[in-house]
Scaffold this motif. Structure first.
Motif, PDB file in Angstrom:
ATOM      1  N   PRO A 124       7.146  -5.146  -3.511  1.00 12.27           N
ATOM      2  CA  PRO A 124       5.936  -4.790  -4.271  1.00 12.27           C
ATOM      3  C   PRO A 124       4.634  -5.035  -3.512  1.00 12.27           C
ATOM      4  O   PRO A 124       3.619  -4.396  -3.822  1.00 12.27           O
ATOM      5  CB  PRO A 124       6.033  -5.684  -5.517  1.00 12.27           C
ATOM      6  CG  PRO A 124       6.930  -6.810  -5.124  1.00 12.27           C
ATOM      7  CD  PRO A 124       7.901  -6.228  -4.153  1.00 12.27           C
ATOM      8  N   THR A 125       4.643  -5.927  -2.544  1.00  9.35           N
ATOM      9  CA  THR A 125       3.399  -6.247  -1.821  1.00  9.35           C
ATOM     10  C   THR A 125       3.320  -5.552  -0.474  1.00  9.35           C
ATOM     11  O   THR A 125       2.445  -5.882   0.328  1.00  9.35           O
ATOM     12  CB  THR A 125       3.292  -7.769  -1.621  1.00  9.35           C
ATOM     13  OG1 THR A 125       4.423  -8.231  -0.852  1.00  9.35           O
ATOM     14  CG2 THR A 125       3.268  -8.497  -2.960  1.00  9.35           C
ATOM     15  N   ALA A 126       4.206  -4.608  -0.224  1.00  7.21           N
ATOM     16  CA  ALA A 126       4.227  -3.937   1.077  1.00  7.21           C
ATOM     17  C   ALA A 126       2.903  -3.239   1.350  1.00  7.21           C
ATOM     18  O   ALA A 126       2.280  -2.649   0.462  1.00  7.21           O
ATOM     19  CB  ALA A 126       5.367  -2.924   1.120  1.00  7.21           C
ATOM     20  N   GLN A 127       2.462  -3.309   2.610  1.00  9.32           N
ATOM     21  CA  GLN A 127       1.236  -2.640   3.029  1.00  9.32           C
ATOM     22  C   GLN A 127       1.512  -1.148   3.243  1.00  9.32           C
ATOM     23  O   GLN A 127       2.563  -0.769   3.753  1.00  9.32           O
ATOM     24  CB  GLN A 127       0.731  -3.257   4.336  1.00  9.32           C
ATOM     25  CG  GLN A 127       0.335  -4.724   4.218  1.00  9.32           C
ATOM     26  CD  GLN A 127      -0.858  -4.920   3.300  1.00  9.32           C
ATOM     27  OE1 GLN A 127      -1.842  -4.184   3.388  1.00  9.32           O
ATOM     28  NE2 GLN A 127      -0.766  -5.907   2.405  1.00  9.32           N
ATOM     29  N   LEU A 136       1.274   6.379  -4.958  1.00  9.61           N
ATOM     30  CA  LEU A 136       2.189   5.504  -5.687  1.00  9.61           C
ATOM     31  C   LEU A 136       1.575   5.068  -7.013  1.00  9.61           C
ATOM     32  O   LEU A 136       2.260   5.039  -8.043  1.00  9.61           O
ATOM     33  CB  LEU A 136       2.552   4.288  -4.829  1.00  9.61           C
ATOM     34  CG  LEU A 136       3.608   3.347  -5.407  1.00  9.61           C
ATOM     35  CD1 LEU A 136       4.912   4.091  -5.670  1.00  9.61           C
ATOM     36  CD2 LEU A 136       3.853   2.168  -4.466  1.00  9.61           C
ATOM     37  N   ARG A 137       0.280   4.743  -6.996  1.00  9.35           N
ATOM     38  CA  ARG A 137      -0.356   4.320  -8.251  1.00  9.35           C
ATOM     39  C   ARG A 137      -0.408   5.477  -9.245  1.00  9.35           C
ATOM     40  O   ARG A 137      -0.152   5.302 -10.444  1.00  9.35           O
ATOM     41  CB  ARG A 137      -1.771   3.803  -7.985  1.00  9.35           C
ATOM     42  CG  ARG A 137      -2.443   3.260  -9.242  1.00  9.35           C
ATOM     43  CD  ARG A 137      -3.686   2.441  -8.934  1.00  9.35           C
ATOM     44  NE  ARG A 137      -4.189   1.812 -10.153  1.00  9.35           N
ATOM     45  CZ  ARG A 137      -5.095   2.357 -10.951  1.00  9.35           C
ATOM     46  NH1 ARG A 137      -5.615   3.550 -10.662  1.00  9.35           N
ATOM     47  NH2 ARG A 137      -5.494   1.738 -12.051  1.00  9.35           N
ATOM     48  N   ALA A 207      12.003  -0.119  -5.123  1.00 12.89           N
ATOM     49  CA  ALA A 207      12.757  -0.246  -6.369  1.00 12.89           C
ATOM     50  C   ALA A 207      11.809  -0.199  -7.556  1.00 12.89           C
ATOM     51  O   ALA A 207      10.659  -0.633  -7.467  1.00 12.89           O
ATOM     52  CB  ALA A 207      13.551  -1.547  -6.362  1.00 12.89           C
ATOM     53  N   LEU A 208      12.287   0.310  -8.666  1.00 14.56           N
ATOM     54  CA  LEU A 208      11.440   0.520  -9.831  1.00 14.56           C
ATOM     55  C   LEU A 208      10.812  -0.787 -10.318  1.00 14.56           C
ATOM     56  O   LEU A 208       9.627  -0.821 -10.683  1.00 14.56           O
ATOM     57  CB  LEU A 208      12.271   1.158 -10.947  1.00 14.56           C
ATOM     58  CG  LEU A 208      11.519   1.806 -12.096  1.00 14.56           C
ATOM     59  CD1 LEU A 208      10.529   2.840 -11.603  1.00 14.56           C
ATOM     60  CD2 LEU A 208      12.513   2.445 -13.063  1.00 14.56           C
ATOM     61  N   ARG A 213       6.026  -4.350 -10.846  1.00 16.95           N
ATOM     62  CA  ARG A 213       5.348  -5.593 -10.482  1.00 16.95           C
ATOM     63  C   ARG A 213       4.067  -5.312  -9.690  1.00 16.95           C
ATOM     64  O   ARG A 213       3.051  -5.984  -9.881  1.00 16.95           O
ATOM     65  CB  ARG A 213       6.282  -6.462  -9.639  1.00 16.95           C
ATOM     66  CG  ARG A 213       7.281  -7.256 -10.456  1.00 16.95           C
ATOM     67  CD  ARG A 213       8.299  -7.904  -9.566  1.00 16.95           C
ATOM     68  NE  ARG A 213       8.906  -9.072 -10.193  1.00 16.95           N
ATOM     69  CZ  ARG A 213      10.030  -9.621  -9.774  1.00 16.95           C
ATOM     70  NH1 ARG A 213      10.681  -9.118  -8.736  1.00 16.95           N
ATOM     71  NH2 ARG A 213      10.515 -10.687 -10.382  1.00 16.95           N
ATOM     72  N   ARG A 214       4.102  -4.304  -8.833  1.00 15.46           N
ATOM     73  CA  ARG A 214       2.931  -3.982  -8.014  1.00 15.46           C
ATOM     74  C   ARG A 214       1.747  -3.601  -8.895  1.00 15.46           C
ATOM     75  O   ARG A 214       0.591  -3.928  -8.592  1.00 15.46           O
ATOM     76  CB  ARG A 214       3.270  -2.852  -7.040  1.00 15.46           C
ATOM     77  CG  ARG A 214       2.141  -2.494  -6.058  1.00 15.46           C
ATOM     78  CD  ARG A 214       2.565  -1.333  -5.165  1.00 15.46           C
ATOM     79  NE  ARG A 214       1.526  -1.002  -4.196  1.00 15.46           N
ATOM     80  CZ  ARG A 214       1.491  -1.429  -2.928  1.00 15.46           C
ATOM     81  NH1 ARG A 214       2.431  -2.244  -2.484  1.00 15.46           N
ATOM     82  NH2 ARG A 214       0.523  -1.064  -2.118  1.00 15.46           N
ATOM     83  N   PHE A 215       2.036  -2.913  -9.988  1.00 15.42           N
ATOM     84  CA  PHE A 215       0.956  -2.428 -10.856  1.00 15.42           C
ATOM     85  C   PHE A 215       0.952  -3.158 -12.203  1.00 15.42           C
ATOM     86  O   PHE A 215       0.607  -2.576 -13.234  1.00 15.42           O
ATOM     87  CB  PHE A 215       1.091  -0.917 -11.038  1.00 15.42           C
ATOM     88  CG  PHE A 215       0.979  -0.153  -9.756  1.00 15.42           C
ATOM     89  CD1 PHE A 215      -0.236  -0.074  -9.079  1.00 15.42           C
ATOM     90  CD2 PHE A 215       2.091   0.444  -9.181  1.00 15.42           C
ATOM     91  CE1 PHE A 215      -0.334   0.616  -7.876  1.00 15.42           C
ATOM     92  CE2 PHE A 215       1.998   1.131  -7.982  1.00 15.42           C
ATOM     93  CZ  PHE A 215       0.781   1.210  -7.323  1.00 15.42           C
ATOM     94  N   SER A 216       1.316  -4.422 -12.181  1.00 19.61           N
ATOM     95  CA  SER A 216       1.329  -5.208 -13.417  1.00 19.61           C
ATOM     96  C   SER A 216      -0.057  -5.318 -14.030  1.00 19.61           C
ATOM     97  O   SER A 216      -0.200  -5.439 -15.256  1.00 19.61           O
ATOM     98  CB  SER A 216       1.916  -6.594 -13.161  1.00 19.61           C
ATOM     99  OG  SER A 216       1.175  -7.267 -12.160  1.00 19.61           O
TER     100      SER A 216
END
Length: 712
Positions: A124-127, A136-137, A207-208, A213-216
């Motif tokens: 989730p924190t990948a650059q 992605l967002r 992964a979903l 988590r990335r956009f929590s």
């Protein structure tokens, strides 16, 4: 000899049998080992890893669920090796924990190798560059966010139902306005793909749960995420048949719905989930009796199969196009003419399953065909077999389909097929309440002149065009009247409960399959006692039945030489002094799934020999196949077909060194060394025509001869 028999009979059950469940786990370990086999392309290795994960899920939802049910009901039903349900569950828990750790280790290694070839699974924190981050967002907000339904976990919001294989995330949040804590549950809908492919190269997947988590912050505006954890559950998915069920179809429709709400059997949780959250999950899921596994790595290993679908042919097995038997081509594609001239066996997947489909399609449109009878255990979602039966019925032919509702995890699909068949005018029969109809048989009745002739197909595998591409099975076609009479009797038994008084060729379970096998084994013992060689070769998926195992032990003690090729479960303990000295067991695991069931008896000579008794069957040697299923075993008497099954199929399996494992008396499987002359049975069949299907044009083609010993 008597002393050896006495010693063997005194051995405790634990020394006479391997545990069924632990033997299956050993098989799944061999599947996992293929993920480490560098002889396979990288994505195929990933496929083996995902298969091992999917296999384990099904194992828990059926086998472990059954044992757990026995334990909870205080049923002290011991396994053949003498273990109680509680003892088996304890051993299974230890073994599966080891297996799941191994899966994560293999995933870590494959993950690194995939990165090297331009395929990445990122967190989730990948650059990423701004265009990809924006894409992605936007994807999250438009394609994922509207489907998610966060639910607060508090007294006003009861814990929701989570379906089998359901993946969820627990969020511990802090409200920014007043620092108040709140716990939220986000269930990930099964309809969403597990991975999101990010545009561009290299191929990057997230992964979903990582995307969520990335956009929590978008999912929980005004809150700060303190911790989050992923978990997944496996539920009891077996269906019990009530003997008093008045309507089997209605019962199954109801049972399928109940299955989705089965008891929690296993819960996988991220290792970093706080202990209070884990305790809360167990309370909410009523899963105190569930096996809880803390996973350090990827949860839901079976879902990694989605990555295998990437268009990278350089990382997959070279595509293989099955051959259509030349013998049928020589008759202009007329299946009936080819079968009428000579029995034929088709070896899938090396020879096309299209032959079986063509056989039924031709029957559907042939004006001389008056009747078709067909068993259906698993037919797949897009079945050409079903279409052919519907076409035949709509053309006015008498069509009978035995649809097995109890085919595990295919019940719902089979109900749909049954409805479609009935609408077309097919006579649909569901068979027995207590037994599954597992025999794979087709019968076509055709008017020829003033008489009727029947054409039969007997298969060791399902009428399933997808699995037929990867399962090795045999399709035996014959117009022999004796086989036809027996096939008609088998169908009458299923549709009208009319047990045949006499069968000329076929052997059936639960009628007499076990007894017949015991008599055939006894005949080999008699040959040895008369000073002749006694030999048995057998190939199957599983060997569990204690009666048959004891008979094989007796044969071994008498001096019969026994070679068994058992892909999966083997409860027989080979190589034990005074009990099984003359029994050898191997397992073949490779590109294709060995699925055919074959039994060969030397008949007084060393194998292979022209007078050997050769049988094909739909049945493994398990109590359920002998006692609770309708199965067939058919003798192979045509010389060419006999040679193909014995001298090609069985010998190739026995001499394979590149995909084979040997079972020792301690239950350990050891991969065979290829040696100076390595042999790969799958490669052999992919590059050489079969004996019965190659036709006159190929009769003189150079086919490598396979030999163990000279033929008698």
């Amino acid at each position: 000899m008597a002393e050896a028999d006495s010693i063997a009979s005194l051995a405790p059950a634990s020394d006479r049998y391997f545990n069924r469940e632990l033997s299956w786990l050993a098989f799944n370990q061999r599947v996992l080992e293929e993920a480490m086999n560098r002889a396979h392309p990288l994505l195929e290795r990933l496929r083996f890893l995902s298969i091992s994960g999917a296999n384990l899920d099904e194992f828990f939802s059926v086998r472990v669920a059954g044992l757990k049910g026995q334990q909870l009901q205080d049923v002290d039903l011991r396994s053949a090796d003498g273990l109680t349900p509680a003892q088996q569950l304890s051993a299974i828990t230890d073994a599966t924990a080891t297996l799941m750790r191994a899966q994560q280790k293999v995933w870590g290694l494959l993950h690194g190798e995939l990165v090297e070839v331009g395929i990445e699974v990122i967190g989730p924190t990948a650059q990423m560059d701004q265009p990809c981050a924006n894409w992605l967002r936007d994807h999250f907000l438009t394609q994922i966010f509207p489907i998610l339904t966060p639910q607060a976990l508090d007294p006003a919001h009861p814990f929701p139902f989570i379906p089998n294989e359901g993946l969820s995330i627990i969020f511990d949040l802090e409200r920014l306005s007043d620092k108040q804590p709140i716990r939220e549950l986000v269930m990930i809908p099964s309809r969403l793909a597990r991975f999101v492919r990010i545009p561009g190269e290299p191929a990057r997947y997230m992964a979903l749960e990582a995307v969520i988590r990335r956009f929590s912050a978008d999912l929980f505006p005004g809150y700060r995420v303190r911790t989050s954890g992923v978990f997944r559950i496996i539920r009891d998915s077996d269906i019990e048949i009530e003997e008093e069920a008045e309507d089997l179809v209605r019962h199954f429709r109801s049972a399928i719905k109940r299955r989705r709400r089965g008891r929690v059997i296993r819960m996988e949780i991220e290792e970093r989930i706080p202990e209070p959250v884990e305790d809360m999950l167990q309370d909410m899921l009523q899963g105190h009796d569930a096996v809880v596994v803390e996973v350090e790595g990827f949860i839901g290993i079976g879902n990694l199969s989605a990555i295998v679908d990437i268009d990278r042919p350089d990382l997959k097995f070279e595509p293989y196009a099955p051959r259509f038997p030349e013998r049928i081509r020589e008759y202009g594609g007329d299946c009936f003419a080819a079968i009428r001239a000579k029995d034929i066996v088709v070896h899938h997947p090396y020879e096309a399953f299209d032959v079986v489909i063509s056989f039924l399609k031709q029957a559907a449109i042939d004006p001389d065909v008056v009747a078709i009878k067909q068993t259906l255990y698993r037919a797949g979602k897009q079945s050409a077999i079903i279409r052919a039966l519907i076409d035949a019925a709509e053309a006015g032919k008498s069509v009978t389909a035995v649809v097995e509702l109890k085919a595990r995890f295919d019940e719902e699909q089979n109900l749909m097929w049954a409805d479609a068949l009935e609408r077309a005018g097919v006579q649909v029969v569901y068979g027995f309440i207590d037994w599954k109809t597992h025999a794979k048989v087709s019968m076509v009745v055709r008017r020829e002149g003033e008489q009727f002739r029947s054409y039969c197909h007997f298969g060791t595998g399902n009428y399933h065009p997808i699995t037929a591409r990867i399962y090795t099975d045999l399709s035996f076609f014959t117009a022999d009247p004796a086989y036809s009479r027996d096939a008609a009797a088998l169908f009458n038994y299923i549709t009208g409960y009319v047990e045949p008084a006499r069968l000329e060729k076929l052997v059936m379970s639960p009628r007499d399959l076990r007894d017949t096998l015991c008599r055939l084994i006894d005949a080999e013992i008699d040959h040895v006692r008369a000073g002749r060689p006694g030999t048995i070769w057998a190939k199957m998926n599983s060997l569990v039945d204690p009666t048959i195992i004891e008979k094989l032990y007796a044969a071994s003690n008498a001096g019969v030489q026994i070679d068994l090729i058992i892909r999966g479960i083997c409860c027989l303990r080979p190589g034990m002094p005074g009990m099984s000295d003359n029994i050898r067991v191997k397992s073949v695991v490779g590109r294709f799934l060995e699925h055919s069931r074959i039994a060969v008896f030397g008949n007084g000579k060393a194998l292979p020999n022209n007078g050997a008794k050769v049988y094909i069957s739909s049945a493994d040697w398990m109590p359920r196949n002998f006692d609770r299923r309708v199965e067939f075993m058919a003798p192979v008497e045509n010389a060419t077909v006999h040679d193909q099954i014995l001298d090609q199929v069985m010998v190739a399996n026995l001499i394979d060194t590149e995909q084979s494992w040997s079972l020792d008396s301690d239950g350990l499987y050891t991969r065979l060394e290829p040696g100076d002359r390595p042999f790969n049975l799958h490669r052999y069949f992919m590059t050489n025509p079969s004996l019965s299907g190659r036709g006159a044009a190929l009769d003189n083609a150079a086919v490598p001869t396979l030999r163990l010993r000279g033929k008698g």
